[in-house]
Design a protein around this motif. Structure first.
Motif, PDB file in Angstrom:
ATOM      1  N   ALA A 176       0.826  -1.208   0.000  1.00 54.68           N
ATOM      2  CA  ALA A 176       0.000   0.000   0.000  1.00 54.68           C
ATOM      3  C   ALA A 176       0.857   1.253   0.000  1.00 54.68           C
ATOM      4  O   ALA A 176       0.594   2.212  -0.752  1.00 54.68           O
ATOM      5  CB  ALA A 176      -0.934  -0.006   1.207  1.00 54.68           C
ATOM      6  N   LYS A 177       1.892   1.259   0.825  1.00 55.58           N
ATOM      7  CA  LYS A 177       2.777   2.425   0.892  1.00 55.58           C
ATOM      8  C   LYS A 177       3.468   2.656  -0.447  1.00 55.58           C
ATOM      9  O   LYS A 177       3.623   3.800  -0.897  1.00 55.58           O
ATOM     10  CB  LYS A 177       3.818   2.236   2.001  1.00 55.58           C
ATOM     11  N   ASN A 178       3.883   1.583  -1.099  1.00 53.80           N
ATOM     12  CA  ASN A 178       4.553   1.705  -2.390  1.00 53.80           C
ATOM     13  C   ASN A 178       3.609   2.193  -3.491  1.00 53.80           C
ATOM     14  O   ASN A 178       4.066   2.725  -4.506  1.00 53.80           O
ATOM     15  CB  ASN A 178       5.169   0.365  -2.797  1.00 53.80           C
ATOM     16  N   ALA A 179       2.299   2.029  -3.274  1.00 51.06           N
ATOM     17  CA  ALA A 179       1.311   2.516  -4.230  1.00 51.06           C
ATOM     18  C   ALA A 179       0.747   3.879  -3.832  1.00 51.06           C
ATOM     19  O   ALA A 179      -0.074   4.446  -4.554  1.00 51.06           O
ATOM     20  CB  ALA A 179       0.164   1.509  -4.363  1.00 51.06           C
ATOM     21  N   GLY A 180       1.167   4.392  -2.672  1.00 49.63           N
ATOM     22  CA  GLY A 180       0.654   5.680  -2.206  1.00 49.63           C
ATOM     23  C   GLY A 180      -0.758   5.626  -1.679  1.00 49.63           C
ATOM     24  O   GLY A 180      -1.487   6.616  -1.704  1.00 49.63           O
ATOM     25  N   VAL A 181      -1.160   4.449  -1.150  1.00 49.78           N
ATOM     26  CA  VAL A 181      -2.528   4.220  -0.688  1.00 49.78           C
ATOM     27  C   VAL A 181      -2.576   4.176   0.839  1.00 49.78           C
ATOM     28  O   VAL A 181      -1.704   3.581   1.478  1.00 49.78           O
ATOM     29  CB  VAL A 181      -3.079   2.900  -1.285  1.00 49.78           C
ATOM     30  N   TYR A 182      -3.593   4.778   1.419  1.00 51.28           N
ATOM     31  CA  TYR A 182      -3.854   4.727   2.864  1.00 51.28           C
ATOM     32  C   TYR A 182      -4.047   3.261   3.252  1.00 51.28           C
ATOM     33  O   TYR A 182      -4.734   2.494   2.563  1.00 51.28           O
ATOM     34  CB  TYR A 182      -5.107   5.530   3.183  1.00 51.28           C
ATOM     35  N   VAL A 183      -3.455   2.860   4.387  1.00 53.77           N
ATOM     36  CA  VAL A 183      -3.501   1.445   4.736  1.00 53.77           C
ATOM     37  C   VAL A 183      -3.940   1.232   6.178  1.00 53.77           C
ATOM     38  O   VAL A 183      -3.450   1.885   7.102  1.00 53.77           O
ATOM     39  CB  VAL A 183      -2.143   0.762   4.461  1.00 53.77           C
ATOM     40  N   VAL A 184      -4.883   0.315   6.334  1.00 53.12           N
ATOM     41  CA  VAL A 184      -5.405  -0.079   7.640  1.00 53.12           C
ATOM     42  C   VAL A 184      -4.908  -1.487   7.951  1.00 53.12           C
ATOM     43  O   VAL A 184      -5.179  -2.430   7.211  1.00 53.12           O
ATOM     44  CB  VAL A 184      -6.947  -0.063   7.658  1.00 53.12           C
ATOM     45  N   GLY A 185      -4.169  -1.625   9.041  1.00 54.71           N
ATOM     46  CA  GLY A 185      -3.761  -2.945   9.485  1.00 54.71           C
ATOM     47  C   GLY A 185      -4.827  -3.555  10.375  1.00 54.71           C
ATOM     48  O   GLY A 185      -5.564  -2.836  11.057  1.00 54.71           O
ATOM     49  N   VAL A 186      -4.940  -4.873  10.361  1.00 59.65           N
ATOM     50  CA  VAL A 186      -5.876  -5.548  11.259  1.00 59.65           C
ATOM     51  C   VAL A 186      -5.076  -6.368  12.262  1.00 59.65           C
ATOM     52  O   VAL A 186      -4.123  -7.064  11.895  1.00 59.65           O
ATOM     53  CB  VAL A 186      -6.884  -6.429  10.492  1.00 59.65           C
ATOM     54  N   ALA A 187      -5.463  -6.287  13.521  1.00 61.73           N
ATOM     55  CA  ALA A 187      -4.667  -6.861  14.611  1.00 61.73           C
ATOM     56  C   ALA A 187      -4.967  -8.334  14.878  1.00 61.73           C
ATOM     57  O   ALA A 187      -4.384  -8.910  15.792  1.00 61.73           O
ATOM     58  CB  ALA A 187      -4.898  -6.044  15.885  1.00 61.73           C
ATOM     59  N   TRP A 188      -5.855  -8.954  14.089  1.00 62.51           N
ATOM     60  CA  TRP A 188      -6.244 -10.335  14.377  1.00 62.51           C
ATOM     61  C   TRP A 188      -5.597 -11.337  13.406  1.00 62.51           C
ATOM     62  O   TRP A 188      -5.915 -12.521  13.435  1.00 62.51           O
ATOM     63  CB  TRP A 188      -7.767 -10.489  14.298  1.00 62.51           C
ATOM     64  N   GLY A 189      -4.681 -10.880  12.536  1.00 62.50           N
ATOM     65  CA  GLY A 189      -4.116 -11.758  11.523  1.00 62.50           C
ATOM     66  C   GLY A 189      -2.751 -12.316  11.881  1.00 62.50           C
ATOM     67  O   GLY A 189      -2.459 -12.639  13.031  1.00 62.50           O
ATOM     68  N   TYR A 190      -1.883 -12.394  10.879  1.00 62.56           N
ATOM     69  CA  TYR A 190      -0.586 -13.037  11.053  1.00 62.56           C
ATOM     70  C   TYR A 190       0.452 -12.152  11.735  1.00 62.56           C
ATOM     71  O   TYR A 190       1.372 -12.658  12.371  1.00 62.56           O
ATOM     72  CB  TYR A 190      -0.055 -13.512   9.691  1.00 62.56           C
ATOM     73  N   HIS A 191       0.351 -10.834  11.581  1.00 60.42           N
ATOM     74  CA  HIS A 191       1.315  -9.939  12.226  1.00 60.42           C
ATOM     75  C   HIS A 191       0.613  -9.095  13.282  1.00 60.42           C
ATOM     76  O   HIS A 191      -0.534  -8.661  13.073  1.00 60.42           O
ATOM     77  CB  HIS A 191       1.985  -9.032  11.189  1.00 60.42           C
ATOM     78  N   ASP A 192       1.299  -8.862  14.393  1.00 62.01           N
ATOM     79  CA  ASP A 192       0.678  -8.149  15.504  1.00 62.01           C
ATOM     80  C   ASP A 192       0.660  -6.638  15.267  1.00 62.01           C
ATOM     81  O   ASP A 192       1.262  -6.126  14.306  1.00 62.01           O
ATOM     82  CB  ASP A 192       1.359  -8.494  16.832  1.00 62.01           C
ATOM     83  N   GLU A 193      -0.018  -5.944  16.157  1.00 63.22           N
ATOM     84  CA  GLU A 193      -0.200  -4.496  16.001  1.00 63.22           C
ATOM     85  C   GLU A 193       1.136  -3.756  15.950  1.00 63.22           C
ATOM     86  O   GLU A 193       1.313  -2.833  15.143  1.00 63.22           O
ATOM     87  CB  GLU A 193      -1.062  -3.956  17.150  1.00 63.22           C
ATOM     88  N   GLN A 194       2.073  -4.132  16.809  1.00 61.83           N
ATOM     89  CA  GLN A 194       3.367  -3.455  16.833  1.00 61.83           C
ATOM     90  C   GLN A 194       4.079  -3.577  15.489  1.00 61.83           C
ATOM     91  O   GLN A 194       4.626  -2.604  14.963  1.00 61.83           O
ATOM     92  CB  GLN A 194       4.246  -4.031  17.940  1.00 61.83           C
ATOM     93  N   THR A 195       4.059  -4.787  14.913  1.00 56.56           N
ATOM     94  CA  THR A 195       4.702  -5.007  13.615  1.00 56.56           C
ATOM     95  C   THR A 195       4.043  -4.166  12.537  1.00 56.56           C
ATOM     96  O   THR A 195       4.720  -3.557  11.696  1.00 56.56           O
ATOM     97  CB  THR A 195       4.647  -6.495  13.235  1.00 56.56           C
ATOM     98  N   LEU A 196       2.717  -4.103  12.558  1.00 58.06           N
ATOM     99  CA  LEU A 196       1.986  -3.319  11.559  1.00 58.06           C
ATOM    100  C   LEU A 196       2.331  -1.841  11.667  1.00 58.06           C
ATOM    101  O   LEU A 196       2.545  -1.165  10.651  1.00 58.06           O
ATOM    102  CB  LEU A 196       0.483  -3.532  11.738  1.00 58.06           C
ATOM    103  N   LYS A 197       2.378  -1.344  12.892  1.00 55.04           N
ATOM    104  CA  LYS A 197       2.705   0.075  13.092  1.00 55.04           C
ATOM    105  C   LYS A 197       4.146   0.372  12.701  1.00 55.04           C
ATOM    106  O   LYS A 197       4.435   1.422  12.114  1.00 55.04           O
ATOM    107  CB  LYS A 197       2.437   0.469  14.546  1.00 55.04           C
ATOM    108  N   GLU A 198       5.047  -0.553  13.035  1.00 51.08           N
ATOM    109  CA  GLU A 198       6.461  -0.346  12.700  1.00 51.08           C
ATOM    110  C   GLU A 198       6.672  -0.253  11.191  1.00 51.08           C
ATOM    111  O   GLU A 198       7.593   0.424  10.730  1.00 51.08           O
ATOM    112  CB  GLU A 198       7.302  -1.482  13.265  1.00 51.08           C
ATOM    113  N   HIS A 199       5.808  -0.917  10.430  1.00 54.70           N
ATOM    114  CA  HIS A 199       5.934  -0.893   8.976  1.00 54.70           C
ATOM    115  C   HIS A 199       5.097   0.210   8.329  1.00 54.70           C
ATOM    116  O   HIS A 199       5.046   0.300   7.097  1.00 54.70           O
ATOM    117  CB  HIS A 199       5.563  -2.256   8.396  1.00 54.70           C
ATOM    118  N   GLY A 200       4.435   1.035   9.159  1.00 51.33           N
ATOM    119  CA  GLY A 200       3.801   2.233   8.622  1.00 51.33           C
ATOM    120  C   GLY A 200       2.305   2.207   8.442  1.00 51.33           C
ATOM    121  O   GLY A 200       1.765   3.035   7.684  1.00 51.33           O
TER     122      GLY A 200
END
Length: 226
Positions: A176-200
């Motif tokens: 999403a970041k590479n496409a310039g798109v707003y991105v919403v992470g979901v905390a119930w999947g394979y990566h946790d909230e901290q990982t999602l936030k660390e990646h933007g």
């Protein structure tokens, strides 16, 4: 507004099928059993951390490819083993009622994907799908490269500012970041909230209802010029 969803770990829970297949494969080949964290970090990752005792990087990638193909077989035989996360069906129905266009961008192969979607009766919510098949047919690169997401934006003649990507891994965030798109992470999947936030991740949802709220708030903002 265009809403693009990842599938595994975002809309549907493939962990049981994936974990079971990895553990069975490890036992059959005499490999050390990886932890759930290791399995999570390897899922959908183009440069996955190697499971201890599973060979060098090339050997490990070959084993991982075999595992994903075995998971596909499981899903085709028993799509019920990949349930929707609670609240997902209502989320998709509500977003559709709000006149939002929905799409899927996934690394899963097309046949098992459609088998699971048809089983859960959600196929009609989505106007277009990008799967692993598009990497074969069109030469698109996989996540975190933006190729498949960019092709969806082009198909809908949608500016990146008028789209949102929803996913559960750092690869979804990167795409999403590479496409310039707003991105919403979901905390119930394979990566946790901290990982999602660390990646933007621009926002992180803890249940499907929060996704709807986030999308509605973004839709109202002037940046979308709706």
């Amino acid at each position: 507004m265009l809403c693009v969803f990842d599938f595994d770990g975002t809309l549907a829970d493939s962990k049981s099928a994936y974990y079971t297949t990895v553990l069975r494969y490890a036992k059959q080949h005499g490999f050390k059993t990886p932890s759930e964290y290791e399995m999570d970090m390897a899922f959908g990752n183009p440069n996955p951390p190697i499971f201890e005792g599973w060979g060098d990087s090339q050997e490990f990638l070959s084993h991982l490819d075999n595992i994903f193909l075995l998971v596909d077989d499981v899903l085709c035989e028993d799509p019920a083993c990949m349930p929707l996360f609670p609240g997902v069906f209502d989320l998709l129905a509500n977003l559709t009622k709000d006149d939002l266009s929905l799409s899927i961008v996934t690394s899963r192969n097309l046949v098992p994907l459609l088998t699971v979607m048809d089983y859960h009766k959600i196929t009609h919510f989505f106007k277009t799908i990008r799967s692993a098949q598009d990497m074969i047919d069109h030469g698109y690169r996989g996540k975190p490269y933006p190729d498949k997401l960019n092709s969806v934006l082009k198909e809908f003649d949608c500016h990146p500012e008028k789209a949102a990507m929803i996913g559960d891994t750092s690869m979804d965030i990167g795409m999403a970041k590479n496409a310039g798109v707003y991105v919403v992470g979901v905390a119930w999947g394979y990566h946790d909230e901290q990982t999602l936030k660390e990646h933007g991740a621009d926002a992180v949802a803890h249940n499907p209802g929060q996704i709807q709220d986030i999308i509605k708030n973004k839709k109202k903002k002037k940046e979308y010029k709706l």
